[in-house]
Design a protein around this motif. Structure first.
Motif, PDB file in Angstrom:
ATOM      1  N   TYR A 115       0.851  -1.191   0.000  1.00 43.51           N
ATOM      2  CA  TYR A 115       0.000   0.000   0.000  1.00 43.51           C
ATOM      3  C   TYR A 115       0.885   1.239   0.000  1.00 43.51           C
ATOM      4  N   TRP A 116       0.467   2.239  -0.778  1.00 41.71           N
ATOM      5  CA  TRP A 116       1.155   3.526  -0.771  1.00 41.71           C
ATOM      6  C   TRP A 116       0.114   4.627  -0.702  1.00 41.71           C
ATOM      7  N   TRP A 117       0.445   5.671   0.030  1.00 35.47           N
ATOM      8  CA  TRP A 117      -0.408   6.848   0.063  1.00 35.47           C
ATOM      9  C   TRP A 117      -0.340   7.564  -1.278  1.00 35.47           C
ATOM     10  N   THR A 118      -1.428   8.236  -1.638  1.00 33.30           N
ATOM     11  CA  THR A 118      -1.406   9.147  -2.781  1.00 33.30           C
ATOM     12  C   THR A 118      -1.652  10.552  -2.244  1.00 33.30           C
ATOM     13  N   SER A 119      -1.540  11.534  -3.087  1.00 35.31           N
ATOM     14  CA  SER A 119      -1.807  12.913  -2.673  1.00 35.31           C
ATOM     15  C   SER A 119      -3.264  13.304  -2.901  1.00 35.31           C
ATOM     16  N   SER A 120      -4.106  12.362  -3.313  1.00 33.65           N
ATOM     17  CA  SER A 120      -5.514  12.645  -3.619  1.00 33.65           C
ATOM     18  C   SER A 120      -6.386  12.486  -2.383  1.00 33.65           C
ATOM     19  N   ILE A 121      -6.865  13.606  -1.856  1.00 31.77           N
ATOM     20  CA  ILE A 121      -7.676  13.607  -0.642  1.00 31.77           C
ATOM     21  C   ILE A 121      -9.149  13.422  -1.001  1.00 31.77           C
TER      22      ILE A 121
ATOM     23  N   ASP B  88     -10.971  13.127   6.614  1.00 33.52           N
ATOM     24  CA  ASP B  88     -10.349  12.003   7.315  1.00 33.52           C
ATOM     25  C   ASP B  88      -9.979  10.829   6.406  1.00 33.52           C
ATOM     26  N   ARG B  89     -10.108  11.004   5.094  1.00 35.36           N
ATOM     27  CA  ARG B  89      -9.788   9.906   4.174  1.00 35.36           C
ATOM     28  C   ARG B  89      -9.073  10.428   2.930  1.00 35.36           C
ATOM     29  N   ASN B  90      -8.289   9.557   2.336  1.00 32.68           N
ATOM     30  CA  ASN B  90      -7.741   9.847   1.014  1.00 32.68           C
ATOM     31  C   ASN B  90      -7.546   8.541   0.260  1.00 32.68           C
ATOM     32  N   TYR B  91      -7.092   8.631  -0.956  1.00 32.71           N
ATOM     33  CA  TYR B  91      -6.884   7.444  -1.772  1.00 32.71           C
ATOM     34  C   TYR B  91      -5.495   6.871  -1.524  1.00 32.71           C
ATOM     35  N   CYS B  92      -5.410   5.569  -1.672  1.00 33.69           N
ATOM     36  CA  CYS B  92      -4.115   4.911  -1.607  1.00 33.69           C
ATOM     37  C   CYS B  92      -4.017   3.966  -2.804  1.00 33.69           C
ATOM     38  N   ILE B  93      -2.834   3.473  -3.045  1.00 32.34           N
ATOM     39  CA  ILE B  93      -2.631   2.442  -4.050  1.00 32.34           C
ATOM     40  C   ILE B  93      -2.520   1.125  -3.304  1.00 32.34           C
ATOM     41  N   ASP B  94      -3.281   0.135  -3.712  1.00 28.89           N
ATOM     42  CA  ASP B  94      -3.257  -1.200  -3.112  1.00 28.89           C
ATOM     43  C   ASP B  94      -2.805  -2.180  -4.190  1.00 28.89           C
ATOM     44  N   MET B  95      -1.666  -2.818  -3.965  1.00 26.55           N
ATOM     45  CA  MET B  95      -1.167  -3.813  -4.900  1.00 26.55           C
ATOM     46  C   MET B  95      -1.187  -5.172  -4.212  1.00 26.55           C
TER      47      MET B  95
ATOM     48  N   LYS C 147     -10.275   3.848  -1.005  1.00 23.45           N
ATOM     49  CA  LYS C 147     -10.217   4.968  -0.069  1.00 23.45           C
ATOM     50  C   LYS C 147      -9.772   4.409   1.276  1.00 23.45           C
ATOM     51  N   SER C 148      -8.993   5.182   2.021  1.00 24.55           N
ATOM     52  CA  SER C 148      -8.544   4.725   3.318  1.00 24.55           C
ATOM     53  C   SER C 148      -8.535   5.875   4.307  1.00 24.55           C
ATOM     54  N   TYR C 149      -8.594   5.530   5.582  1.00 23.24           N
ATOM     55  CA  TYR C 149      -8.555   6.539   6.641  1.00 23.24           C
ATOM     56  C   TYR C 149      -7.125   6.965   6.921  1.00 23.24           C
ATOM     57  N   PHE C 150      -6.929   8.218   7.306  1.00 22.73           N
ATOM     58  CA  PHE C 150      -5.598   8.744   7.564  1.00 22.73           C
ATOM     59  C   PHE C 150      -4.885   8.030   8.709  1.00 22.73           C
ATOM     60  N   ASN C 151      -5.630   7.359   9.585  1.00 24.28           N
ATOM     61  CA  ASN C 151      -4.972   6.706  10.709  1.00 24.28           C
ATOM     62  C   ASN C 151      -4.438   5.310  10.376  1.00 24.28           C
ATOM     63  N   ASP C 152      -4.544   4.864   9.133  1.00 25.76           N
ATOM     64  CA  ASP C 152      -3.876   3.649   8.688  1.00 25.76           C
ATOM     65  C   ASP C 152      -2.433   4.009   8.333  1.00 25.76           C
ATOM     66  N   GLY C 153      -1.536   3.050   8.412  1.00 21.93           N
ATOM     67  CA  GLY C 153      -0.139   3.306   8.098  1.00 21.93           C
ATOM     68  C   GLY C 153       0.278   2.591   6.829  1.00 21.93           C
ATOM     69  N   PHE C 154       0.634   3.347   5.798  1.00 22.49           N
ATOM     70  CA  PHE C 154       1.055   2.789   4.520  1.00 22.49           C
ATOM     71  C   PHE C 154       2.477   3.239   4.198  1.00 22.49           C
ATOM     72  N   SER C 155       3.060   2.596   3.222  1.00 16.46           N
ATOM     73  CA  SER C 155       4.390   2.979   2.746  1.00 16.46           C
ATOM     74  C   SER C 155       4.308   4.282   1.971  1.00 16.46           C
ATOM     75  N   VAL C 156       5.459   4.923   1.850  1.00 18.14           N
ATOM     76  CA  VAL C 156       5.567   6.152   1.068  1.00 18.14           C
ATOM     77  C   VAL C 156       6.657   5.930   0.035  1.00 18.14           C
TER      78      VAL C 156
END
Length: 101
Positions: A60-66, A70-77, A86-95
């Motif tokens: 998982y990686w964060w994207t800059s798309s809010i 309290d949520r934004n988009y992430c990439i899930d591979m 969509k994911s909540y900001f309190n989840d921890g993903f790679s950058v």
């Protein structure tokens, strides 16, 4: 995570981005080629309650798309897909920092 949107290229794109072998991905992972040199590793996710989940199964990686406050988009591979839930900001993903030429 809801409203998962699979990105174009699906499994073909995923395999071109993934690190080969089974050090960072669950086996068999024989379709991974990493021809792009991106070397995606399945680091999983740190859940809001501190648990680490999906290690060696998903990256998982964060994207800059809010989405909202309290949520934004992430990439899930995963094994053979790549999408944008969509994911909540309190989840921890790679950058992953990407240089814009």
């Amino acid at each position: 995570m809801d409203n998962f949107i699979q990105l174009p290229g699906g499994d073909e794109a995923t395999h071109k981005l993934k690190e080969t072998g089974t050090t960072y991905w669950s086996g068999p992972n024989e379709k991974a080629t990493n021809v792009t040199g991106f070397s995606a590793r399945a680091a999983g996710v740190r859940a809001y309650d501190g648990r680490f989940l999906k290690i060696k199964n998903n990256a998982y990686w964060w994207t800059s798309s809010i989405v909202n406050d309290d949520r934004n988009y992430c990439i899930d591979m995963g094994y053979d897909f790549v999408g944008t839930p969509k994911s909540y900001f309190n989840d921890g993903f790679s950058v992953r920092c990407i240089k814009d030429d």
